[in-house]
Every structure is written in C-alpha cells, then in structure tokens.
Scaffold this active site. Sequence first.
Site, mmCIF file in Angstrom:
data_model
loop_
_atom_site.group_PDB
_atom_site.id
_atom_site.type_symbol
_atom_site.label_atom_id
_atom_site.label_comp_id
_atom_site.label_asym_id
_atom_site.label_seq_id
_atom_site.Cartn_x
_atom_site.Cartn_y
_atom_site.Cartn_z
ATOM 1 N N GLY A 50 15.509 1.768 -3.222
ATOM 2 C CA GLY A 50 14.618 2.739 -3.859
ATOM 3 C C GLY A 50 15.181 3.432 -5.070
ATOM 4 N N THR A 91 5.750 1.117 -0.885
ATOM 5 C CA THR A 91 7.133 1.553 -1.022
ATOM 6 C C THR A 91 7.743 1.895 0.327
ATOM 7 O OG1 THR A 91 6.575 2.471 -3.190
ATOM 8 C CG2 THR A 91 8.652 3.164 -2.200
ATOM 9 N N GLY A 101 -2.696 9.177 -0.929
ATOM 10 C CA GLY A 101 -3.209 9.494 0.386
ATOM 11 C C GLY A 101 -3.035 8.423 1.440
ATOM 12 N N GLY A 125 0.042 8.133 5.629
ATOM 13 C CA GLY A 125 -0.175 8.120 7.070
ATOM 14 C C GLY A 125 -0.627 6.769 7.569
ATOM 15 N N HIS A 152 -5.469 4.878 -7.525
ATOM 16 C CA HIS A 152 -5.157 4.834 -6.102
ATOM 17 C C HIS A 152 -5.629 6.102 -5.411
ATOM 18 C CE1 HIS A 152 -2.226 1.973 -7.852
ATOM 19 N NE2 HIS A 152 -2.612 1.263 -6.816
ATOM 20 N N GLY A 181 -0.282 3.856 6.078
ATOM 21 C CA GLY A 181 0.774 2.868 5.885
ATOM 22 C C GLY A 181 1.832 2.947 6.968
#
Length: 582
Positions: free
Chosen positions: A482, A440, A395, A398, A217, A400
């Site tokens: 979470g 997430t 990374g 932001g 990722h 997302g």
Amino acid sequence: MTKIFNDPSDFAEEALAGFCDIHSGLVRQVPGGAVRRFRPVQPKVAVLAGGGSGHYPAFAGLVGTGFADGAVVGNIFTSPSAQQAYAVAKAAESGAGVVFTYGNYAGDVMNFGMASERLAAEGIAVDKVLVTDDIASAPPSESEKRRGIAGDFTVFKVMGAAAEAGADLAEVVRLGRKANDRTRTIGSAFSGCTFPGAETPLFSLPEGQMGLGLGIHGEPGLFDTDLPPAKALGEELVGRLLAETPPGAGNRIAVILNGLGSTKHEELFVLWGTVAPLLREAGYTLVMPEVGELVTSLDMAGVSLTVTWLDGELEPLWLAPADTPAYRRGNAVREGGRVADGGTSDVEATSAPFVATGSSRDYATACLAALEATQALLHEAEERLGRMDAIAGDGDHGRGMVRGIDAATAAASAALGQGAGAGDVLASAGDAWADKAGGTSGVLWGAGLRAFGEAVGNSAAPEPGQLAAAVRAFADRIVQLGKAETGDKTMVDALLPFASSFAGLVAAGAEPARAWEDAARAATAAAEATAGLLPLKGRARPLAEKSLGTPDPGATSLAMIFTIMGPHLTAAASRETVGVRQ
C-alpha cells in the site's frame, strides 16, 4: 434507489450474467468479467478495460469491435481482484500481448499490477494505461494523482481503435497515454447514489445545492454550492476545463456530456445548449460529440463534461467504427469465426495434499474460529463502516469487508477439512479474501493474511515470539503493497501501533493474550485518533476536508478485527516459554 435485486451481495455478478446472456452474440462471460464472443483471426493486442461495477456501459458494455477486447469487472465501485484480471487476460490474449487500462485508484493499481506480474512471468507481453482525467481531484502540478472518471471512455476508444487497426502493444500504449494526457473532465452531482439493499444514499445534498467535482464511485463533490440554472452550470463546467487546456493543443476536440445515472437525456440536451456554443465561441470545432450515459455511477443524479484535444493521430481513432453492446459508431465489421475457448483461463493445477502436524491443525481450528468471529462482527458492522466510508469515499468498505471475510472463512474451512495446517488455512483465507473482495482493502487483507500464514507455518502452534513475527510479517506486507505511512489516514495508522505494541510486550515477557489485548487497545485508540487526520492516500484524498472528524474506516475495521481475533490466536501460544522469561 436501486429496487431490483435478490441478495445485494450478488448484485454485480447477477447483472453481469444477465448482460452476457442478452448480448451473447457479441460477448462471452468468463471468470472475472467478459470478453469478445470470437477470437481474432490474426493475433492482435487485447485492450482490457476494467474497474468496479455500477458504471454501465463502462466497462463490459464497451467490449466489441473497435473498442475493448475484454472487461475485468469487480463488485460495485470496487476494484477487481488480481485473479479476475489475470483470468480475463488469459481468455482475451491472442498472441500480441495485453494492455490493462483503468482509472487511477489504489486498488486497481495494485490488483492490475499483480496480475501483470503474473502474466509477464508466463511470457505474455503486458502493459498498462492509467486514466487521470478528473481535474477536481488534484492540481495540475500533481496530475499523476488524479483519478479517472468519464475520460475513461475516450482513452479506451482510442486504444481499441488502434489495436483494431493492427498497432502493436507499444503503439497502443503510447496512443492511450497520449489521449489521457489530452483529456480533462469536471463533474457535478445533484444527489447521491444508493447501493442495492441500502436504505439511504451514500451522501445527500441540501435542497437547491449541488456538489462540484464529484467522483464516479458515489463520492460526493469536493465542495457544495448553489445549484445554478443550466446556463450558469454550463459556463462553470466549460470555464474550468478550458482553464486546463494542454500546451500546444489544437482547435479540434472530442466532447462528452455524460449523465451519471438518473439525469435524463432531455436535461443533458438543455445543458448542451449552453456547452456547445461556449466551446464554439472559444474557437473549437466539435468532432463527433457524444451526449448520453457513457460512464455512470449507479443511480446518481449528476453530469460530467469531458474534453479531449485531438490531433492528426487521435482524431481518426476517435472517429473509427465500433460495435459493442452499448455503443456503436459507423459501420464496424462484426466479428465472426472461432468462439474463444472456455474455462481454461482460470483453471489451476491440482493442489498437492496438505502436509501439517497435529498441533498445527489444532491451531488451524483456532484460526478458523477467529475468522468466524470476525465474520459475525463484520456483518453486524457493515452498514456503519459503509457510512463512515461514504463521508469522503465511495461507501463500499463495509460491503467489501463482508465479501472478503465470507470468502476467507469459507476457504479456510475447506482447507481445514482437507487436513491443512494453520499456515495453509490462513494463506487460503487470504487468497480468497483478495479474490472475492477486490479493491484496496481486499488485496491488502488478502496479502496480509497470506504473509501471516506463511510466518506461522504448518509445523506447530506458534510460540509467542513466532506469533509476534507473524504479526510483523502481516504489517510489513501491507505497508510494502500500500505504500502508506503512519499519518496518511489508512489502516496502517492502527496496524503499526498494534504490531509495535504486541512485539514489545511479548519481548518483555508478557503473557500473549494480555499482550494482544493491550495492543488491540492501542490500535483502537490509534484508529479513533485518525478522525483528526487528513487522508493522504486512496479515494478519500480528494475529499480530505470532508473526512475531518470521522475516523478512517480501514483503521477502524482493522482494530475491530484484531480485537476479536485475539483470544483465538493467542490461546495456543506457548505459556511455558513465557513462564521462563517471567
């Protein structure tokens, strides 16, 4: 660097649409991803691979006979949403159940888990197989914490072949987990990848160095070392894998030498010239090895080596024919017959009219203003949050967050226009955030906003105590989902101090706006303090040491959002009640 794109935020969707068009004889686009063009004549287990975009041919490129029945496709390096997973499952399911299979990442676990609960409630048999092949991401004693990388390919192939042969759901799951238990991968990066629209890669390496133990990722390697000649690199990769040979393993292995995106086939062939002899000298027979790009990371330069120790059950499944857009083996019989029904998997029942009081609708206007202020803030902070996340993660934080707030604001505005009260406006915003952002943070922010809205309700603007209860409901839902605690270096490190401070100040009679302002300062300080913590959850955990000195991006964005939302969410709180307390 990725050069061809329109709006970078639409890159994943446009790529999927183009893929499904060119391969329309094999696949069909559905909400959330792609499925096989034709439904099976007889019910069979639907093997559904999934994860973020940016890994082609994983995941959509592996949809076809002998492999996956569908692929759930999220944004670049971001888990698909629960709604996407549910929609693809409904489109692919043929009466024998579905099994989701994906890498072991927090967002995937939560979103596929929530989709599974929804499917099970409808009476559809559903299970999961997590891939945990990356030996660099956790020690053998904590193998269940390892992330899934190129070993996805082997596990998916075994499961797809088993389902194609008529195995039932329990058997497909058993074989998939067995393949995972016998699969090990180690990787190395030579340079970072670059998001569409970004000007710089997610990470960079000094000249002549490589990062060993990369993720797929865009994460950097676990540590940097001198880039050796091909022979020494091959020895390093083989040695690390064979040191983790499973107990009782035989001498027949499936091997994948995988390019990460920019490493050319010729380079892989040079490296294979070292890898193959070393494995044979160790006494192994290489069974139909693969060299090429199978699980990539956008334009990352790097390689990974995967070994799966085969046995009498797994080898025939590894060798079985397959026919997909990106991968073909043997003489698989291409499907024909009835085209799957379109559009029904994602259609919800017509919503009932919103019912709300005038005062709740007034407060809903304030809630929308809070979301719009957050939207402007996150667009401005997108690049900075992405750079913070790239230190030890993928990374994408932001981008997302921007996708989430854009969807949430649009949904809230639509609900308000249809007469919704504050509770329904916030719940609609939360559902849209979770669906469009994925990952997430997407599922957590989505669930948190919905919980906040449910606590506020649609009958009146919240009094101070009710507003504090709504904040607590937001926090409780995120902690429940979470499983993070204070000190894990997550958004919870800023969230819990905010919730505790705000509730305490309100209970003591403080004016809501001032209480929120003070609580936001506490959250900001707590977020900044995460720079001194090591991450114990999420994708940053394997790169914990690299994150020292950098605050957690999730905690940072939460503190920013709560700060800017405060004046809007507290403006309508009852000051009469406060006056009595004072």
